[in-house]
Scaffold this motif. Structure first.
Motif, PDB file in Angstrom:
ATOM      1  N   VAL A 164      -5.496  11.186   1.391  1.00 39.54           N
ATOM      2  CA  VAL A 164      -4.936  12.130   2.363  1.00 39.54           C
ATOM      3  C   VAL A 164      -4.602  13.457   1.680  1.00 39.54           C
ATOM      4  CG1 VAL A 164      -2.948  12.565   3.867  1.00 39.54           C
ATOM      5  CG2 VAL A 164      -4.068  10.342   3.908  1.00 39.54           C
ATOM      6  N   GLY A 165      -4.038  13.397   0.464  1.00 43.59           N
ATOM      7  CA  GLY A 165      -3.743  14.616  -0.275  1.00 43.59           C
ATOM      8  C   GLY A 165      -4.995  15.414  -0.589  1.00 43.59           C
ATOM      9  N   MET A 315      10.213  -1.163  -5.838  1.00 38.88           N
ATOM     10  CA  MET A 315      11.426  -0.998  -5.051  1.00 38.88           C
ATOM     11  C   MET A 315      11.649  -2.142  -4.077  1.00 38.88           C
ATOM     12  SD  MET A 315      12.899   2.388  -3.046  1.00 38.88           S
ATOM     13  CE  MET A 315      13.208   3.473  -4.434  1.00 38.88           C
ATOM     14  N   LEU A 316      11.231  -3.343  -4.462  1.00 40.44           N
ATOM     15  CA  LEU A 316      11.677  -4.562  -3.781  1.00 40.44           C
ATOM     16  C   LEU A 316      11.203  -4.690  -2.345  1.00 40.44           C
ATOM     17  CD1 LEU A 316      15.313  -4.170  -5.140  1.00 40.44           C
ATOM     18  CD2 LEU A 316      13.779  -6.044  -5.802  1.00 40.44           C
ATOM     19  N   THR A 317      10.210  -3.900  -1.946  1.00 33.71           N
ATOM     20  CA  THR A 317       9.744  -3.888  -0.561  1.00 33.71           C
ATOM     21  C   THR A 317       8.337  -4.457  -0.475  1.00 33.71           C
ATOM     22  OG1 THR A 317      11.049  -1.888  -0.154  1.00 33.71           O
ATOM     23  CG2 THR A 317       9.353  -2.435   1.460  1.00 33.71           C
ATOM     24  N   ASN A 318       8.145  -5.437   0.385  1.00 33.51           N
ATOM     25  CA  ASN A 318       6.822  -6.026   0.538  1.00 33.51           C
ATOM     26  C   ASN A 318       5.824  -5.001   1.043  1.00 33.51           C
ATOM     27  OD1 ASN A 318       8.865  -8.189   0.603  1.00 33.51           O
ATOM     28  ND2 ASN A 318       7.126  -9.539   0.925  1.00 33.51           N
ATOM     29  N   GLY A 319       4.581  -5.118   0.558  1.00 34.94           N
ATOM     30  CA  GLY A 319       3.520  -4.224   1.011  1.00 34.94           C
ATOM     31  C   GLY A 319       3.146  -4.523   2.460  1.00 34.94           C
ATOM     32  N   ASP A 320       2.527  -3.587   3.115  1.00 31.80           N
ATOM     33  CA  ASP A 320       2.119  -2.279   2.640  1.00 31.80           C
ATOM     34  C   ASP A 320       3.216  -1.240   2.940  1.00 31.80           C
ATOM     35  OD1 ASP A 320       1.771  -2.735   5.359  1.00 31.80           O
ATOM     36  OD2 ASP A 320       0.124  -1.343   5.553  1.00 31.80           O
ATOM     37  N   CYS A 321       3.531  -0.439   1.901  1.00 32.50           N
ATOM     38  CA  CYS A 321       4.599   0.540   2.079  1.00 32.50           C
ATOM     39  C   CYS A 321       4.496   1.593   0.978  1.00 32.50           C
ATOM     40  CB  CYS A 321       5.959  -0.133   2.065  1.00 32.50           C
ATOM     41  SG  CYS A 321       7.322   0.962   2.498  1.00 32.50           S
ATOM     42  N   SER A 322       3.741   2.648   1.256  1.00 32.14           N
ATOM     43  CA  SER A 322       3.508   3.719   0.293  1.00 32.14           C
ATOM     44  C   SER A 322       4.065   5.024   0.862  1.00 32.14           C
ATOM     45  CB  SER A 322       2.005   3.856   0.016  1.00 32.14           C
ATOM     46  OG  SER A 322       1.752   4.855  -0.938  1.00 32.14           O
ATOM     47  N   ALA A 323       5.019   5.611   0.161  1.00 28.42           N
ATOM     48  CA  ALA A 323       5.722   6.805   0.668  1.00 28.42           C
ATOM     49  C   ALA A 323       5.010   8.077   0.207  1.00 28.42           C
ATOM     50  CB  ALA A 323       7.166   6.807   0.190  1.00 28.42           C
ATOM     51  N   LEU A 324       4.727   8.968   1.139  1.00 22.95           N
ATOM     52  CA  LEU A 324       4.019  10.217   0.848  1.00 22.95           C
ATOM     53  C   LEU A 324       4.747  11.381   1.498  1.00 22.95           C
ATOM     54  CD1 LEU A 324       1.517  11.849  -0.162  1.00 22.95           C
ATOM     55  CD2 LEU A 324       0.410  11.235   2.009  1.00 22.95           C
ATOM     56  N   HIS A 353      -0.554  12.641  12.856  1.00 20.41           N
ATOM     57  CA  HIS A 353      -1.519  13.631  12.362  1.00 20.41           C
ATOM     58  C   HIS A 353      -1.397  13.847  10.857  1.00 20.41           C
ATOM     59  CE1 HIS A 353      -2.368  14.259  16.505  1.00 20.41           C
ATOM     60  NE2 HIS A 353      -1.255  14.918  16.771  1.00 20.41           N
ATOM     61  N   ARG A 354      -0.700  12.938  10.174  1.00 16.12           N
ATOM     62  CA  ARG A 354      -0.550  13.036   8.723  1.00 16.12           C
ATOM     63  C   ARG A 354      -1.093  11.786   8.033  1.00 16.12           C
ATOM     64  NH1 ARG A 354       5.813  15.010   8.633  1.00 16.12           N
ATOM     65  NH2 ARG A 354       5.581  16.688  10.170  1.00 16.12           N
ATOM     66  N   GLN A 355      -1.956  11.073   8.724  1.00 12.67           N
ATOM     67  CA  GLN A 355      -2.496   9.828   8.178  1.00 12.67           C
ATOM     68  C   GLN A 355      -3.887   9.604   8.745  1.00 12.67           C
ATOM     69  OE1 GLN A 355       0.208   6.791   9.654  1.00 12.67           O
ATOM     70  NE2 GLN A 355      -0.882   6.663  11.594  1.00 12.67           N
ATOM     71  N   ILE A 356      -4.600   8.633   8.171  1.00 11.81           N
ATOM     72  CA  ILE A 356      -5.959   8.335   8.631  1.00 11.81           C
ATOM     73  C   ILE A 356      -5.957   7.472   9.888  1.00 11.81           C
ATOM     74  CG2 ILE A 356      -8.114   7.178   7.988  1.00 11.81           C
ATOM     75  CD1 ILE A 356      -7.557   8.150   5.097  1.00 11.81           C
TER      76      ILE A 356
END
Length: 492
Positions: A164-165, A315-324, A353-356
């Motif tokens: 995305v970047g 950070m102890l959080t189950n996937g999927d979880c990617s911060a952008l 509108h900030r993701q696929i």
């Protein structure tokens, strides 16, 4: 066999409650007894196809039978990523609050596109991303609540965040370049675009370049595995001479191999002067920023256009979880927004509108649970404990004169056996054969290393000691075999 309701439902509410309670008990027992499982499975390829029926059942089965098959066939074929003896790759997030969050996500089943499709899904994500940015100490302009055009959202993975970047950066550069070169069309410019990253960056960065159809140059690093400004400057100069259009740098804050840090301050100044996009991939190491003593790692953040880390790693959080996050979301929205959506009014940030994908799951819910249950102090304690365990491992390695620590960054310790690398390979093979611990070999600066990562939230000093003992025992066995053999390679 339990009866199936005529209504078409394959499970009534009581059966659901019973199944759910049994499942929670099973997961809790699994976590409590995870040290009893061999970290690596002892199965051969195709084992599951030989154990399970060739066709789906014609009639529904009782959940008890499925649980029996889970225990008999699935669990024995797993690599146990949360075992205290799993030291490969990087941590994969897991905690009891995150598990409950996943349960609620699945149970509620909410997804969202625009705000009115599910207001709580959108608004909680906006809020939680601001919480996260503040926990990491990111500049205020990255926040959704800031007066500027910045903001953040949750993506599937760091690989998607990088893509995305890059797509946002290429769209921005193409529009800028067309203003300066009005006779060139978009596809002609696109064919000249070139992005940069280091040879130590994750393979997903190069893959993102392939998907985005742009050239991706892999640049050499310094003695610490860091991409430096002088190397970038020379690459840009050379590419400009050859008619290419530099547009983006993907810098690593914690490379995959040895967790090295690119020099963001140097790279950022160059990107600013060259009107290039700077994206930071901090997938693993970004969680360390929750501790103020590691905030120096983002010196130069004022030059960064987009920043990503994965709560589903450390950070102890189950996937999927990617911060952008984006410093200016205008560019990603211009790149991703369709004509049909241009005139639609929004009362909240236009996350769709900030993701696929067009829709998102309620991923903010599990992150909300984790942050509220652990608090900032709990997250910091988790990070510091892992780093302390890695430091303990470094002490153990340093205490054995046969080994030398090559790199130790955060929770990653890379070390080598002094002498012939063929012996190191034999030791690694013996460790893999025993399946008591899981570590990775890694080539760095043309040296074969033992790559050891503190991954499990269950790990203790005793677990680290046990893992080190396994390495020492394997080393002793190989060295004894070599000493007793004229041809060690053929006999070990």
């Amino acid at each position: 066999m339990h009866s199936v309701e005529d209504s078409g439902s394959k499970m009534n509410i009581q059966e659901f409650k019973d199944f759910a309670c049994a499942s929670i008990d099973y997961i809790a027992d699994y976590c409590e007894n995870i040290r009893n499982f061999p970290v690596l499975p002892s199965v051969a390829p195709g084992y599951l196809s030989r154990a399970l029926p060739k066709c789906a059942p014609e009639k529904g089965e009782h959940w008890n039978h499925i649980m029996e098959d889970l225990d008999r066939n699935i669990i024995p074929g797993l690599t146990h990523w949360h075992s205290p003896y799993f030291h490969a790759f990087f941590p994969t997030g897991q905690s009891y609050p995150a598990i409950i969050g996943e349960l609620f996500m699945a149970g509620i089943g909410a997804v969202a596109t625009k705000w009115d499709s599910s207001p709580a899904v959108v608004e909680l994500e906006v809020i939680v991303m601001d919480w996260l940015a503040k926990i990491l100490g990111l500049p205020e302009e990255f926040l959704n609540c800031s007066e500027g055009p910045g903001g953040g959202l949750i993506q599937n993975a760091a690989s998607e965040s990088t893509l995305v970047g890059i797509l946002s950066a290429s769209h921005k550069k193409i529009q800028q370049f067309r203003i300066e070169n009005p006779l060139m069309d978009e596809w002609e410019i696109r064919g000249k675009l070139v992005a940069y990253t280091s040879k130590e960056s994750n393979s997903s960065v190069e893959k993102a370049g392939l998907i985005a159809s742009v050239k991706m140059r892999l640049l050499p690093t310094d003695e610490n595995g860091s991409l430096r400004g002088s190397v970038l400057e020379e690459a840009i100069r050379s590419d400009k001479i050859n008619g290419l259009v530099p547009f983006c740098v993907v810098a690593s804050l914690g490379t995959t191999g040895v967790c090295s840090m690119d020099n963001i301050a140097e790279l950022g100044k160059i990107c600013e002067s060259e009107k290039m996009w700077l994206h930071i991939d901090a997938a693993y190491a970004g969680t360390a920023l929750s501790c103020p003593e590691y905030r120096h790692l983002i010196n130069g953040i004022e030059h960064v256009d987009s920043f990503n880390f994965n709560p589903h790693k450390w950070m102890l959080t189950n996937g999927d979880c990617s911060a952008l996050w984006f410093r200016n979301t205008t560019y990603v929205e211009l790149a991703f927004k369709t004509k049909a959506a241009l005139s639609v009014p929004q009362f909240q940030p236009e996350l769709e509108h900030r993701q696929i994908p067009d829709v998102r799951r309620f991923r903010a819910l599990k992150l909300w649970f984790v942050i509220r249950i652990y608090g900032v102090e709990g997250i910091q304690q988790h990070v510091r404990r892992h780093i302390a365990l890695a430091n303990y491992m470094e002490e153990l390695v340093s205490g054995d004169s046969r080994f030398s620590v090559v790199v130790s960054n955060l929770g990653v310790v890379c070390f080598r056996l002094l002498g012939d690398e063929s012996v190191t390979q034999l030791i690694l093979e013996r460790i893999a054969m025993k399946k008591c611990i899981y570590i990775m070999p890694y080539y760095y600066k043309k040296q074969l290393l033992f790559r050891f990562v503190v991954c499990s939230r269950f790990s203790t000093r005793a677990d680290i000691q046990k893992s080190w003992d396994e390495i020492v025992n394997a080393t002793n066995e190989v060295l004894i075999t070599i000493a007793n053999s004229k041809d060690p390679v053929s006999t070990v």
